[in-house]
Design a protein around this motif. Structure first.
Motif, mmCIF file in Angstrom:
data_model
loop_
_atom_site.group_PDB
_atom_site.id
_atom_site.type_symbol
_atom_site.label_atom_id
_atom_site.label_comp_id
_atom_site.label_asym_id
_atom_site.label_seq_id
_atom_site.Cartn_x
_atom_site.Cartn_y
_atom_site.Cartn_z
ATOM 1 N N ASP A 118 -7.700 8.870 -2.186
ATOM 2 C CA ASP A 118 -7.983 7.820 -3.334
ATOM 3 C C ASP A 118 -7.098 7.146 -3.752
ATOM 4 O O ASP A 118 -7.579 5.880 -4.155
ATOM 5 C CB ASP A 118 -8.048 9.060 -4.455
ATOM 6 N N ALA A 119 -5.763 7.243 -3.636
ATOM 7 C CA ALA A 119 -4.749 6.039 -3.919
ATOM 8 C C ALA A 119 -4.742 5.022 -2.849
ATOM 9 O O ALA A 119 -4.917 3.885 -3.199
ATOM 10 C CB ALA A 119 -3.429 6.634 -3.805
ATOM 11 N N ALA A 120 -5.011 5.287 -1.779
ATOM 12 C CA ALA A 120 -5.231 4.182 -0.528
ATOM 13 C C ALA A 120 -6.399 3.432 -0.767
ATOM 14 O O ALA A 120 -6.393 2.223 -0.818
ATOM 15 C CB ALA A 120 -5.305 4.968 0.459
ATOM 16 N N LYS A 121 -7.583 4.224 -1.362
ATOM 17 C CA LYS A 121 -8.867 3.427 -1.558
ATOM 18 C C LYS A 121 -8.756 2.645 -2.825
ATOM 19 O O LYS A 121 -9.040 1.410 -2.682
ATOM 20 C CB LYS A 121 -9.814 4.451 -1.844
ATOM 21 N N THR A 122 -8.224 3.079 -3.836
ATOM 22 C CA THR A 122 -7.543 2.412 -4.986
ATOM 23 C C THR A 122 -7.129 1.132 -4.686
ATOM 24 O O THR A 122 -7.456 -0.163 -5.018
ATOM 25 C CB THR A 122 -6.985 3.054 -6.024
ATOM 26 N N SER B 148 0.826 -1.156 -0.037
ATOM 27 C CA SER B 148 -0.080 0.058 -0.008
ATOM 28 C C SER B 148 0.794 1.256 -0.116
ATOM 29 O O SER B 148 0.457 2.172 -0.710
ATOM 30 C CB SER B 148 -0.977 0.009 1.151
ATOM 31 N N ASP B 149 1.728 1.238 0.895
ATOM 32 C CA ASP B 149 2.706 2.493 0.906
ATOM 33 C C ASP B 149 3.480 2.979 -0.409
ATOM 34 O O ASP B 149 3.518 3.883 -0.929
ATOM 35 C CB ASP B 149 3.732 2.289 2.143
ATOM 36 N N GLU B 150 3.937 1.808 -1.250
ATOM 37 C CA GLU B 150 4.607 1.899 -2.337
ATOM 38 C C GLU B 150 3.638 2.442 -3.421
ATOM 39 O O GLU B 150 3.623 3.370 -4.249
ATOM 40 C CB GLU B 150 4.951 0.427 -3.002
ATOM 41 N N PHE B 151 2.321 1.686 -3.470
ATOM 42 C CA PHE B 151 1.320 2.214 -4.427
ATOM 43 C C PHE B 151 0.835 3.778 -3.995
ATOM 44 O O PHE B 151 0.859 4.453 -5.047
ATOM 45 C CB PHE B 151 0.115 1.122 -4.288
ATOM 46 N N VAL B 152 0.528 3.922 -2.875
ATOM 47 C CA VAL B 152 0.052 5.431 -2.632
ATOM 48 C C VAL B 152 1.157 6.427 -2.921
ATOM 49 O O VAL B 152 0.861 7.381 -3.442
ATOM 50 C CB VAL B 152 -0.359 5.348 -1.085
#
Length: 181
Positions: free
Chosen positions: A135-139, A119-123
């Motif tokens: 929004d990034a965390a939700k995605t 999650s941290d990398e993605f966000v």
């Protein structure tokens, strides 16, 4: 014939690569993308990352040349859509550049190089691309189906779903977009 729904998704991705917004993808767009991705938060370019990204993006560009059906030196939106429509009709046999593109997009997100995206990398990556943190965390939560990470295998399935599905509710559609409010 490609549906309007998939065409819109393909053109969204086209827009990411058409860095100068001139309606066509050219080699210089890939060079610009490599420099953009290699920039650190302070605006300096990490030379090692830049070289790596540039090499990969130029490999994608080289393969994408097959889409340039009229041989004018660039890929138009129509030519781009045709390549992805061909993929959607036979996702088990992607063009080599599409395989490289999928792996590259995974590797960009897998900042820790551990074979999974957390999650941290993605966000962090999506924030850098202009998404709101929430929004990034939700995605990510939707893409990972609540798990703490996405594996390479899971990512490939989501990637394939993004480019092939007609189902507007398919979770793979979130891979390159923000979730609905």
């Amino acid at each position: 014939m490609v549906s309007e729904y998939r065409k819109k998704k393909y053109l969204d991705i086209f827009g990411y690569y058409d860095t100068d917004n001139n309606g066509k993808i050219e080699k210089k767009d890939f060079e610009t993308t490599a420099a953009m991705l290699a920039k650190s938060p302070d605006g300096k370019i990490d030379e090692a990352k830049h070289k790596e990204y540039l090499n990969t993006l130029l490999a994608i560009w080289s393969g994408l040349q097959q889409a340039d059906t009229n041989k004018d030196g660039h890929v138009s939106a129509e030519e781009w859509v045709a390549q992805w429509d061909a993929y959607a009709k036979n996702p088990a046999s992607p063009y080599e550049w599409q395989k490289i593109y999928c792996k590259f997009s995974f590797d960009i997100l897998d900042a820790g190089n551990d074979g999974s995206i957390d999650s941290d990398e993605f966000v962090k990556a999506y924030e850098a691309w202009g998404f709101k943190k929430e929004d990034a965390a939700k995605t990510f939560g939707k893409l990972s189906q609540g798990k703490s990470s996405l594996s390479w295998t899971e990512y490939q399935k989501l990637w394939q779903e993004y480019f092939t599905t007609e189902d507007t509710n398919a979770v793979g559609n979130l891979l390159f977009s923000s979730p609905s409010p």
